[in-house]
Write a protein that holds these residues in place. Structure first.
Motif, PDB file in Angstrom:
ATOM      1  N   ASN A   1       0.830  -1.207   0.000  1.00  0.00           N
ATOM      2  CA  ASN A   1       0.000   0.000   0.000  1.00  0.00           C
ATOM      3  C   ASN A   1       0.863   1.255   0.000  1.00  0.00           C
ATOM      4  N   ARG A   2       1.939   1.241   0.793  1.00  0.00           N
ATOM      5  CA  ARG A   2       2.851   2.382   0.823  1.00  0.00           C
ATOM      6  C   ARG A   2       3.537   2.555  -0.532  1.00  0.00           C
ATOM      7  N   ALA A   3       3.940   1.444  -1.140  1.00  0.00           N
ATOM      8  CA  ALA A   3       4.599   1.500  -2.443  1.00  0.00           C
ATOM      9  C   ALA A   3       3.638   2.047  -3.502  1.00  0.00           C
ATOM     10  N   HIS A   4       2.384   1.624  -3.424  1.00  0.00           N
ATOM     11  CA  HIS A   4       1.375   2.102  -4.380  1.00  0.00           C
ATOM     12  C   HIS A   4       1.129   3.603  -4.205  1.00  0.00           C
ATOM     13  N   ALA A   5       1.273   4.077  -2.969  1.00  0.00           N
ATOM     14  CA  ALA A   5       1.089   5.505  -2.690  1.00  0.00           C
ATOM     15  C   ALA A   5       2.297   6.329  -3.120  1.00  0.00           C
ATOM     16  N   GLY A   6       3.411   5.673  -3.464  1.00  0.00           N
ATOM     17  CA  GLY A   6       4.574   6.391  -3.968  1.00  0.00           C
ATOM     18  C   GLY A   6       5.776   6.405  -3.048  1.00  0.00           C
ATOM     19  N   ASP A   7       5.732   5.661  -1.951  1.00  0.00           N
ATOM     20  CA  ASP A   7       6.842   5.627  -0.998  1.00  0.00           C
ATOM     21  C   ASP A   7       8.019   4.869  -1.630  1.00  0.00           C
ATOM     22  N   GLU A   8       9.102   5.585  -1.879  1.00  0.00           N
ATOM     23  CA  GLU A   8      10.269   4.993  -2.543  1.00  0.00           C
ATOM     24  C   GLU A   8      10.949   3.934  -1.678  1.00  0.00           C
ATOM     25  N   SER A   9      10.944   4.123  -0.352  1.00  0.00           N
ATOM     26  CA  SER A   9      11.593   3.128   0.505  1.00  0.00           C
ATOM     27  C   SER A   9      10.813   1.807   0.482  1.00  0.00           C
ATOM     28  N   ALA A  10       9.481   1.879   0.384  1.00  0.00           N
ATOM     29  CA  ALA A  10       8.670   0.667   0.291  1.00  0.00           C
ATOM     30  C   ALA A  10       8.922  -0.042  -1.036  1.00  0.00           C
ATOM     31  N   LYS A  11       9.024   0.743  -2.107  1.00  0.00           N
ATOM     32  CA  LYS A  11       9.323   0.154  -3.419  1.00  0.00           C
ATOM     33  C   LYS A  11      10.679  -0.539  -3.399  1.00  0.00           C
ATOM     34  N   ALA A  12      11.649   0.112  -2.759  1.00  0.00           N
ATOM     35  CA  ALA A  12      12.989  -0.471  -2.679  1.00  0.00           C
ATOM     36  C   ALA A  12      12.980  -1.750  -1.853  1.00  0.00           C
ATOM     37  N   LYS A  13      12.213  -1.770  -0.771  1.00  0.00           N
ATOM     38  CA  LYS A  13      12.128  -2.963   0.081  1.00  0.00           C
ATOM     39  C   LYS A  13      11.514  -4.129  -0.692  1.00  0.00           C
ATOM     40  N   ILE A  14      10.453  -3.871  -1.456  1.00  0.00           N
ATOM     41  CA  ILE A  14       9.829  -4.928  -2.263  1.00  0.00           C
ATOM     42  C   ILE A  14      10.815  -5.431  -3.311  1.00  0.00           C
ATOM     43  N   GLN A  15      11.516  -4.516  -3.956  1.00  0.00           N
ATOM     44  CA  GLN A  15      12.509  -4.905  -4.961  1.00  0.00           C
ATOM     45  C   GLN A  15      13.622  -5.723  -4.327  1.00  0.00           C
ATOM     46  N   GLU A  16      14.023  -5.341  -3.112  1.00  0.00           N
ATOM     47  CA  GLU A  16      15.068  -6.078  -2.393  1.00  0.00           C
ATOM     48  C   GLU A  16      14.608  -7.496  -2.074  1.00  0.00           C
ATOM     49  N   ILE A  17      13.364  -7.642  -1.634  1.00  0.00           N
ATOM     50  CA  ILE A  17      12.818  -8.976  -1.335  1.00  0.00           C
ATOM     51  C   ILE A  17      12.818  -9.830  -2.590  1.00  0.00           C
ATOM     52  N   ARG A  18      12.367  -9.257  -3.702  1.00  0.00           N
ATOM     53  CA  ARG A  18      12.322 -10.014  -4.960  1.00  0.00           C
ATOM     54  C   ARG A  18      13.718 -10.401  -5.424  1.00  0.00           C
ATOM     55  N   GLN A  19      14.648  -9.461  -5.353  1.00  0.00           N
ATOM     56  CA  GLN A  19      16.018  -9.719  -5.805  1.00  0.00           C
ATOM     57  C   GLN A  19      16.687 -10.758  -4.919  1.00  0.00           C
ATOM     58  N   LYS A  20      16.482 -10.649  -3.609  1.00  0.00           N
ATOM     59  CA  LYS A  20      17.077 -11.601  -2.672  1.00  0.00           C
ATOM     60  C   LYS A  20      16.573 -13.015  -2.949  1.00  0.00           C
ATOM     61  N   HIS A  21      15.278 -13.125  -3.191  1.00  0.00           N
ATOM     62  CA  HIS A  21      14.712 -14.443  -3.475  1.00  0.00           C
ATOM     63  C   HIS A  21      15.199 -14.968  -4.822  1.00  0.00           C
ATOM     64  N   ALA A  22      15.321 -14.082  -5.806  1.00  0.00           N
ATOM     65  CA  ALA A  22      15.815 -14.506  -7.120  1.00  0.00           C
ATOM     66  C   ALA A  22      17.254 -15.002  -7.013  1.00  0.00           C
ATOM     67  N   ASN A  23      18.074 -14.326  -6.207  1.00  0.00           N
ATOM     68  CA  ASN A  23      19.471 -14.750  -6.022  1.00  0.00           C
ATOM     69  C   ASN A  23      19.547 -16.082  -5.290  1.00  0.00           C
ATOM     70  N   GLN A  24      18.652 -16.289  -4.316  1.00  0.00           N
ATOM     71  CA  GLN A  24      18.646 -17.558  -3.576  1.00  0.00           C
ATOM     72  C   GLN A  24      18.260 -18.706  -4.478  1.00  0.00           C
ATOM     73  N   THR A  25      17.258 -18.505  -5.306  1.00  0.00           N
ATOM     74  CA  THR A  25      16.846 -19.594  -6.194  1.00  0.00           C
ATOM     75  C   THR A  25      17.867 -19.836  -7.290  1.00  0.00           C
ATOM     76  N   ALA A  26      18.527 -18.772  -7.762  1.00  0.00           N
ATOM     77  CA  ALA A  26      19.570 -18.946  -8.788  1.00  0.00           C
ATOM     78  C   ALA A  26      20.763 -19.694  -8.221  1.00  0.00           C
ATOM     79  N   GLY A  27      21.106 -19.452  -6.943  1.00  0.00           N
ATOM     80  CA  GLY A  27      22.218 -20.148  -6.305  1.00  0.00           C
ATOM     81  C   GLY A  27      21.900 -21.600  -6.012  1.00  0.00           C
TER      82      GLY A  27
END
Length: 156
Positions: free
Chosen positions: A118-144
């Motif tokens: 909800n915060r990311a949808h409202a435009g909060d850049e830190s929330a967007k970054a946190k979601i991107q970090e979660i996705r990237q972290k999971h992508a790196n774990q599955t790639a490894g």
């Protein structure tokens, strides 16, 4: 007052007191036939569609299941208002999927993930970054975790 009762009950034969069938005009009859056709079409669509999608549309639009089936039938026929309703429900369903995935991938609760989205949808850049970090972290774990199995068949 007697005239209103006379329209509903047959007062000429009070011993029988039957309910009179109202006489319909041509326009009323056509409207009734059209409504029956729409109900039949929506019932046919309801049999073919996924009941989970129908239930989600019903809850999103705040209407009973039968009405949700009618909305889907109208959307399939090209009605723009019905299409907007179905599109909104689809977007809400996809958002819930993204929230659930963020919660499982990031190890956070559903409520925290919902607040984050909800915060990311409202435009909060830190929330967007946190979601991107979660996705990237999971992508790196599955790639490894993936192993290159192409070299296993070759003997050294």
């Amino acid at each position: 007052m007697a005239s209103a009762w006379a329209r509903v009950f047959d007062l000429e034969q009070p011993e029988r007191l039957r309910v009179k069938k109202p006489k319909l005009t041509d326009a009323e009859r056509k409207a009734l036939v059209k409504e029956r056709k729409e109900i039949n079409a929506s019932q046919k669509v309801a049999k073919r569609i996924d009941q989970e999608v129908l239930a989600q549309l019903s809850s999103h639009a705040g209407v009973p299941l039968e009405q949700a089936a009618r909305i889907l039938a109208l959307a399939n026929q090209g009605d723009s208002a019905a299409r907007r309703t179905v599109r909104g429900a689809r977007e809400a369903r996809h958002l819930e999927t993204r929230i659930r995935l963020s919660a499982t991938k990031g190890g956070i609760t559903i409520e925290e993930a919902r607040e984050l989205h909800n915060r990311a949808h409202a435009g909060d850049e830190s929330a967007k970054a946190k979601i991107q970090e979660i996705r990237q972290k999971h992508a790196n774990q599955t790639a490894g975790a993936d192993t290159d199995f192409t070299n296993l068949s070759k003997k050294d």
